[in-house]
Motif scaffolding. Structure first.
Motif, PDB file in Angstrom:
ATOM      1  N   GLY A   1      10.919  -0.377 -12.299  1.00 34.00           N
ATOM      2  CA  GLY A   1      10.739  -1.583 -11.496  1.00 34.00           C
ATOM      3  C   GLY A   1      11.589  -1.475 -10.229  1.00 34.00           C
ATOM      4  O   GLY A   1      12.774  -1.173 -10.307  1.00 34.00           O
ATOM      5  N   ARG A   2      10.960  -1.686  -9.093  1.00 36.76           N
ATOM      6  CA  ARG A   2      11.696  -1.614  -7.837  1.00 36.76           C
ATOM      7  C   ARG A   2      11.368  -2.819  -6.990  1.00 36.76           C
ATOM      8  O   ARG A   2      10.316  -3.423  -7.116  1.00 36.76           O
ATOM      9  N   GLU A   3      12.282  -3.124  -6.125  1.00 31.66           N
ATOM     10  CA  GLU A   3      12.067  -4.261  -5.230  1.00 31.66           C
ATOM     11  C   GLU A   3      12.543  -3.865  -3.845  1.00 31.66           C
ATOM     12  O   GLU A   3      13.560  -3.205  -3.694  1.00 31.66           O
ATOM     13  N   ARG A   4      11.789  -4.304  -2.833  1.00 26.97           N
ATOM     14  CA  ARG A   4      12.231  -4.049  -1.470  1.00 26.97           C
ATOM     15  C   ARG A   4      11.585  -5.058  -0.549  1.00 26.97           C
ATOM     16  O   ARG A   4      10.571  -5.676  -0.870  1.00 26.97           O
ATOM     17  N   LEU A   5      12.171  -5.235   0.598  1.00 26.25           N
ATOM     18  CA  LEU A   5      11.593  -6.116   1.600  1.00 26.25           C
ATOM     19  C   LEU A   5      10.324  -5.491   2.148  1.00 26.25           C
ATOM     20  O   LEU A   5      10.208  -4.263   2.233  1.00 26.25           O
ATOM     21  N   ALA A   6       9.369  -6.330   2.505  1.00 26.32           N
ATOM     22  CA  ALA A   6       8.170  -5.823   3.161  1.00 26.32           C
ATOM     23  C   ALA A   6       8.555  -5.123   4.438  1.00 26.32           C
ATOM     24  O   ALA A   6       9.408  -5.564   5.170  1.00 26.32           O
TER      25      ALA A   6
ATOM     26  N   ALA B   1       0.825  -1.206   0.000  1.00 26.33           N
ATOM     27  CA  ALA B   1       0.000   0.000   0.000  1.00 26.33           C
ATOM     28  C   ALA B   1       0.859   1.256   0.000  1.00 26.33           C
ATOM     29  O   ALA B   1       0.577   2.230  -0.719  1.00 26.33           O
ATOM     30  N   GLU B   2       1.916   1.251   0.792  1.00 30.90           N
ATOM     31  CA  GLU B   2       2.813   2.413   0.809  1.00 30.90           C
ATOM     32  C   GLU B   2       3.479   2.606  -0.543  1.00 30.90           C
ATOM     33  O   GLU B   2       3.671   3.733  -1.001  1.00 30.90           O
ATOM     34  N   GLU B   3       3.825   1.495  -1.194  1.00 31.75           N
ATOM     35  CA  GLU B   3       4.421   1.586  -2.527  1.00 31.75           C
ATOM     36  C   GLU B   3       3.422   2.148  -3.528  1.00 31.75           C
ATOM     37  O   GLU B   3       3.731   3.044  -4.306  1.00 31.75           O
ATOM     38  N   ALA B   4       2.191   1.644  -3.507  1.00 29.83           N
ATOM     39  CA  ALA B   4       1.191   2.068  -4.480  1.00 29.83           C
ATOM     40  C   ALA B   4       0.772   3.517  -4.283  1.00 29.83           C
ATOM     41  O   ALA B   4       0.700   4.292  -5.250  1.00 29.83           O
TER      42      ALA B   4
END
Length: 333
Positions: free
Chosen positions: A327-332, A313-316
């Motif tokens: 494109g990004r990736e991160r740990l929850a 949700a924070e990402e969106a």
């Protein structure tokens, strides 16, 4: 924001709650005919035990899993916060010491302390560890309750629909397909878990009990109506075939070692399923344009899904036009 979630397992349902509570217009599409029909979370233990899991998991599991202890009671009923009891037979007390060294926030208790917590285990174990802050829930009742929560939030679930996330409508699409998303997440692997459900009126437990053993650590989780979920197998395999004879024997032997009355219990159900896991066994939110993929919950579905959903949700809600296609990736988190 219009959000479509593909998949109605624990990750998808929790994410739907998180997005709907932030004001998004949310719809879930699910290939199965009802909640839980094809979800590995249907066979979960339902233990909210971040400190016990620390014995074999990364520190992030404790940090992010602790959030679940507040998130679940705030959204569904039936969460029982009676802690977790860890015991070992005399010959395996070294395993209890090893367990204690790898975790925290427990109390060492003797046989009398064990009997106070669980009277039916009186005289069976000399030492134990008690984790008073932990909790547990019934996964199946909880998933159904989440469905009711989503209905109140105005979230529609459409069953019997199989669709690729890239083809779904919405400003944001969440891919919550679990192991079925391995075509889009090449690093995803399957970890097979097997469980039994036993019924007996000869044993009563108030909390999950973990029995340590060098070969197969076992947990027994009480449910309503004299039911007990028995599990703990972890096999590096993507096979979803039924419970093997070896696993059934080991699980039954473990339950019998915890209390002999389990030897006369009725076997109500056996089930095996494949849990989606990434190389480090930690979940991640990855993004490709408008598609966010929530995956890798491993054996921590109910424990880590709230933090994973919050990260999504924070990402969106934090997307901007300049980074929408990155494109990004991160740990929850």
């Amino acid at each position: 924001m219009r959000v479509t979630i593909v998949g109605a397992g624990v990750a998808g349902l929790v994410a739907a709650v998180e997005f709907a509570e932030r004001g998004a217009e949310v719809e879930i599409v699910e290939r199965a005919s009802a909640i839980g029909d094809r979800a590995c979370s249907w066979a979960a233990g339902g233990m909210l035990a971040p400190w016990c899991e620390r014995e074999s998991a990364e520190p992030e599991v404790v940090e992010k899993g602790a959030m679940a202890l507040d998130w679940w009671p705030a959204h569904v009923g039936g969460v029982v916060r009676n802690g977790t009891l860890v015991v070992a037979q005399r010959r395996d007390l070294s395993e209890l010491g090893r367990f204690a060294r790898r975790t925290e926030r427990f109390e060492r208790i003797d046989g009398a302390g064990i009997a106070t917590l669980e009277p039916d285990l009186e005289g069976r174990f000399e030492e134990g560890l008690f984790f008073p802050e932990e909790a547990h829930l019934d996964p199946r009742a909880t998933l159904r309750a989440l469905g009711e929560t989503l209905d109140r939030l105005g979230v529609r679930i459409r069953f019997g629909i199989e669709i690729e996330p890239e083809e779904a409508d919405g400003d944001v699409v969440l891919d919550c397909r679990g192991f079925s998303a391995r075509d889009a997440v090449p690093s995803l692997r399957g970890v097979r878990g097997e469980m039994l459900v036993l019924r007996t009126t000869e044993v009563s437990l108030s909390r999950p009990v973990r029995l340590l053993h060098p070969r197969i650590p076992l947990y027994v989780v009480p449910r309503a109506d004299g039911l007990f979920m028995v599990g703990a197998t972890m096999v590096e395999s993507s096979s979803a075939r039924g419970v093997t004879a070896r696993s059934a024997v080991e699980l039954l032997n473990g339950a019998y070692a915890l209390h002999p009355a389990f030897g006369e219990a009725e076997i109500v159900e056996t089930r095996a399923d494949v849990r989606p896991s990434l190389p480090d066994n930690l979940p991640r939110v990855t993004r490709n344009g408008r598609v966010l993929r929530l995956n890798g919950l491993y054996r921590h579905g109910f424990l880590l899904s709230p933090s994973l959903a919050r990260a999504a949700a924070e990402e969106a809600f934090g997307l901007s036009e300049t980074d929408d296609e990155a494109g990004r990736e991160r740990l929850a988190s």
